[in-house]
Design a protein around this motif. Structure first.
Motif: not given
Length: 173
Positions: A39-45, A47-54, A82-91
């Motif tokens: 929330x304080x320092x959003x880095x969508x990419x 976080x995306x890579x973190x969850x993609x790795x899982x 839950x982090x409310x990322x952009x729809x394109x990364x969520x998709x």
């Protein structure tokens, strides 16, 4: 506690008490820490890579015995959402799960019914999400890959994946 009750409680607290509560939650709950950091320092990419790795770890073709736990992969998507990322990364993360599952069964052969049911349900969920956010075109190749990798699989899985694809993309494939 309802949101209304929480709102009343927070309104009754002074600023220093709210700050103390937030710091305590930050220290005790990993999910809250992660959310507030994002929330304080959003880095969508990142976080995306973190969850993609899982997800990748669950369906890795490079491991002698991957876990193939759908619950872990779905939780990764849920936590990312839950982090409310952009729809394109969520998709992208949603379709990535299905691609991994389809590629896994393509390489290792037939799986069990629950595996296939999970992939079918997540394919539907991903395509519905993409349709809702007008992203089907951006992920057509990913969806086609799912059809291709499911094609040699048994138990009706290949047909279900293809039918779902046709429902969203038409019969051009």
């Amino acid at each position: 506690m309802s949101k209304l009750q929480l709102k009343k409680l927070l309104n009754s607290m002074d600023k220093s008490d709210i700050i103390s509560l937030m710091l305590e939650m930050y220290d005790t709950k990993k999910e809250i820490k992660e959310y507030l950091d994002y929330y304080t320092s959003p880095n969508e990419k990142e976080q995306f890579l973190k969850y993609k790795k899982i997800i990748q770890k669950e369906y890795s073709l490079n491991m002698s015995e991957p876990n193939t736990r759908l619950s872990v992969a779905k939780k990764a998507i849920s936590d990312f959402s839950k982090l409310k990322p952009s729809p394109i990364l969520e998709a992208e993360l949603m379709i990535y799960l299905v691609e991994c599952g389809c590629k896994y069964t393509y390489n290792y052969g037939d799986m069990w019914e629950g595996f296939y049911d999970g992939m079918v349900n997540n394919f539907i969920r991903a395509l519905k999400f993409m349709q809702k956010h007008s992203l089907l075109t951006e992920f057509r190749i990913n969806a086609e890959n799912c059809v291709k990798w499911a094609s040699p699989c048994g138990y009706g899985f290949a047909g279900e994946i293809k039918d779902i694809f046709h429902e969203y993309y038409g019969r051009q494939y």
